[in-house]
Scaffold this active site. Structure first.
Site, PDB file in Angstrom:
ATOM      1  N   GLU A 255      -8.139 -19.346  35.058  1.00  0.00           N
ATOM      2  CA  GLU A 255      -8.070 -17.970  34.580  1.00  0.00           C
ATOM      3  C   GLU A 255      -8.007 -16.978  35.738  1.00  0.00           C
ATOM      4  O   GLU A 255      -7.360 -15.926  35.630  1.00  0.00           O
ATOM      5  CB  GLU A 255      -9.272 -17.659  33.679  1.00  0.00           C
ATOM      6  CG  GLU A 255      -9.360 -18.521  32.430  1.00  0.00           C
ATOM      7  CD  GLU A 255      -8.147 -18.349  31.518  1.00  0.00           C
ATOM      8  OE1 GLU A 255      -7.487 -17.287  31.600  1.00  0.00           O
ATOM      9  OE2 GLU A 255      -7.849 -19.273  30.752  1.00  0.00           O
TER      10      GLU A 255
ATOM     11  N   LEU B  89       0.829  -1.208   0.000  1.00  0.00           N
ATOM     12  CA  LEU B  89       0.000   0.000   0.000  1.00  0.00           C
ATOM     13  C   LEU B  89       0.863   1.258   0.000  1.00  0.00           C
ATOM     14  O   LEU B  89       0.555   2.233  -0.698  1.00  0.00           O
ATOM     15  CB  LEU B  89      -0.913  -0.018   1.226  1.00  0.00           C
ATOM     16  CG  LEU B  89      -1.919   1.129   1.340  1.00  0.00           C
ATOM     17  CD1 LEU B  89      -2.934   1.059   0.211  1.00  0.00           C
ATOM     18  CD2 LEU B  89      -2.630   1.085   2.692  1.00  0.00           C
TER      19      LEU B  89
END
Length: 665
Positions: free
Chosen positions: A434, A211
């Protein structure tokens, strides 16, 4: 010519196709015994054509057929000659009056086609291959050595400008010199300056190398020749070199212009590393040699710039990287927070955002930039597209904040697996696992602050994950690495504390792999171990690439001992920390079991702020200013860059802790 050949074949076969086949007995009784035969012609050694006297027209056998057009088949010429001699001898025909026999070879139309069929098929195959190799652009096999570069005209095709490229301000500033030179070459030439021959754009995949090159052509308003490095290498010898010559010849015709070679490592690998095991490498080397000659050969007054993109600059040949060929080496890294905000602004404009988001798009883009640490431009474009797709699936008229939250989670850890139902025991295990990570990250000073923790099954095997917002950090000190190892071990230690050593699950395998790699890099590569000393053996990467280890067996034993010692010390430290905060782990685990997803605000409500002065980030500041709001906070300007959860400062995607369901079984 073809029509005359067909006419000849038709004429040559008319004698056999229109004649009547008879047997040997009929031939002898009806023609030979009555003396009506004028001549016999043996055709292709298996048929005999009978020619009758002209005065035999009135006594035809059988009646109703054309005169003189008969034939019969024979097994072999020798047997036919023997039977004919015996028959004429029985009839008493003297030798000088016997019937003349001629021999003739003829070919049928079908036989001719069958004989020419392989040649026609081969020619057709070659024609098809030439059309396929030329990409349907014409020229056939004669264009196989032509360049495959696609030409973008500055007036019609190259519409990308630097305003459409965000997140790489330093790279744009460095490459702006090429644009200025191509626009105003006289300004530099009058001072004796020479145009840089080229620039290497290197960086991770998806960071916008192609790009940026296209934007350079758009800003300079010059033609843009784009080609892939793999298109130079073909199965035919010499094709790559020919295409390189044709590429630069086309560039000279369209000068001033820009040549962009994407993935140049396909042909530009170091000749010392490529080896010499076959013709493929020789062909690649000849292509590289031709590229070196062309880049050092065309004149400086031709105003041609060569840009090349690669994500593997370390494998390129030194002769290609030297000044005079690729003068500039422009590194395009993953964008920081401000860069990600600019990229989000580019991709949010085409979307039909909800009214509250459209009014304050800058603040919303800043929020998304902080929530996606380590994302490249391609990842950000994927997030915006996934958000729009999610809104469309839900039948919404606008793209809202919840759609972006879902899109970010999908990009990081995959889709939510609604069909995967965990048993109560597994769900409890995942929750405490967790929670252990969350508590370690909350009460360790150098650990990354928690953003979100979830126990919803997602993706391919992810039963739970914890997402962090790392600080802007490019170097890791020893305390920082130790805290990171302890935080990674938090899940395993939490399982051991709450369920006992005998009930530890296999879900911590990913954690153990990470900390083992961290500890090995610290000891073998970063010189962070007092026993081994300040030496670097290239780390795990050098061991994998080399055929032998870059250290002795004694050093290997020392490394093994020190790595295990470092991990066991961190394991004991984590056990002490989680034992002290056992109640906090239970609070977080119970809230996870109840809500399944908890955020930073939930952690503050449960445990209070992190007990470290000066460790607050932009999200903590926003929460102080917007207490009670349920929407996700838009962080302030200048948020720190997100860092990946790796021991080395190598860019990566946002940190996502995942448990594998196959390891839990």
């Amino acid at each position: 010519m073809a029509a005359s050949a067909v006419a000849y074949l038709a004429y040559s076969n008319s004698g056999v196709s229109n004649s009547r086949e008879i047997t040997w007995q009929e031939f002898r009784t009806a023609f030979l015994d009555k003396g009506l035969v004028e001549k016999l012609t043996v055709v292709n050694n298996h048929k005999v054509r009978v020619k009758l006297h002209s005065n035999a027209t009135g006594s035809m056998y059988p009646t109703g057929t054309l005169s003189g057009e008969y034939h019969f088949s024979i097994g072999s010429v020798e047997a036919f000659e023997r039977k004919l001699d015996e028959a004429q001898q029985e009839l008493g025909i003297p030798s000088h009056e016997r019937i003349p026999v001629a021999y003739q070879d003829e070919i049928s139309a079908v036989g001719a086609i069958l004989n020419f069929a392989p040649t026609v098929l081969m020619l057709g195959f070659l024609y098809w291959m030439s059309r396929r190799s030329s990409g349907g652009s014409g020229g056939g096999i004669f264009s196989i050595g032509k360049s495959r570069a696609k030409l973008f005209n500055q007036d019609t095709d190259v519409k990308v400008k630097f305003k459409d490229v965000a997140g790489m301000d330093e790279a744009k500033e460095e490459i702006m010199e090429f644009v200025k030179f191509l626009k105003e070459p006289a300004k530099y030439e009058k001072l004796g300056a020479k145009i840089p021959r080229g620039a290497i754009l290197s960086g991770p995949p998806g960071t916008g190398k192609t790009l940026l090159a296209k934007a350079t052509a758009g800003e300079a308003s010059v033609p843009f020749l784009s080609v892939s490095g793999s298109e130079f290498v073909e199965m035919f010898v010499g094709v790559g070199s020919s295409r390189v010559r044709d590429l630069f010849a086309s560039a000279k015709k369209n000068a001033p212009c820009i040549i962009f070679v994407d993935e140049i490592d396909a042909i530009g690998k170091s000749r010392a590393k490529s080896g010499s095991f076959g013709g493929g490498n020789d062909e690649r080397e000849s292509t590289l040699n031709q590229l070196l000659v062309e880049m050092d050969g065309f004149g400086t007054n031709e105003h041609i710039v060569v840009l090349a993109g690669t994500n593997r600059p370390d494998v390129l040949d030194p002769a290609l990287m030297r000044p005079g060929r690729f003068d500039r080496h422009i590194a395009i890294d993953r964008p920081d927070v401000s860069g990600r905000k600019g990229i989000y602004m580019v991709h949010l404009r085409p979307l039909r955002l909800a009214e509250e988001l459209a009014k304050d798009m800058g603040s919303f883009a800043q929020k998304l930039a902080v929530l996606t640490p380590g994302f490249s431009g391609a990842d950000i474009a994927n997030v915006c597209n996934e958000a729009a797709l999610h809104a469309a699936r839900k039948g919404s008229d606008y793209v809202g904040s919840i759609n972006f939250d879902t899109a970010i989670e999908r990009v990081i850890v995959g889709l939510e697996k609604k069909s995967r139902v965990l048993s109560p025991e597994e769900k409890k295990t995942v929750a405490y696992h967790e929670a252990g990570h969350a508590i370690c990250g909350w009460f360790l000073e150098h650990a990354d602050p928690l953003l979100k923790v979830s126990i919803i099954p997602r993706g391919a095997g992810a039963l739970g994950y914890a997402q962090y917002l790392p600080a802007d950090r490019y170097l890791l000190s020893t305390p920082q690495m130790n805290d990171r190892i302890c935080m990674t071990l938090g899940g395993r230690v939490s399982e051991e504390i709450f369920f006992g050593p005998e009930n530890i699950t296999t879900g911590a395998q990913d954690d153990l792999q990470k900390i083992t790699r961290m500890a090995f890099e610290a000891c073998a590569n970063y010189g962070m171990n007092d026993v081994i000393g300040p030496v670097s053996y290239g780390g795990d990467r050098a061991t994998k690439e080399g055929m032998t280890k870059p250290f002795s067996e004694k050093t290997a034993e020392m490394l093994d001992f020190e790595v295990r010692k470092m991990i066991t010390n961190a394991y004991e430290r984590t056990r002490i920390l989680l034992t002290e905060h056992r109640e906090d782990v239970e609070k977080v685990a119970k809230l996870l079991l109840d809500k399944e997803v908890i955020t930073r605000e939930d952690m503050i409500n449960l445990l209070g702020k992190r007990p470290f002065i000066g460790r607050s980030d932009d999200m903590d500041k926003w929460l102080d200013e917007h207490r009670g709001e349920t929407s996700a906070p838009p962080p302030l300007e200048g948020s720190p860059q997100a860092e990946v959860d790796d021991p080395a400062p190598i860019p990566g995607l946002a940190t996502a802790k995942a448990l594998d369901d196959t390891r839990l079984l």
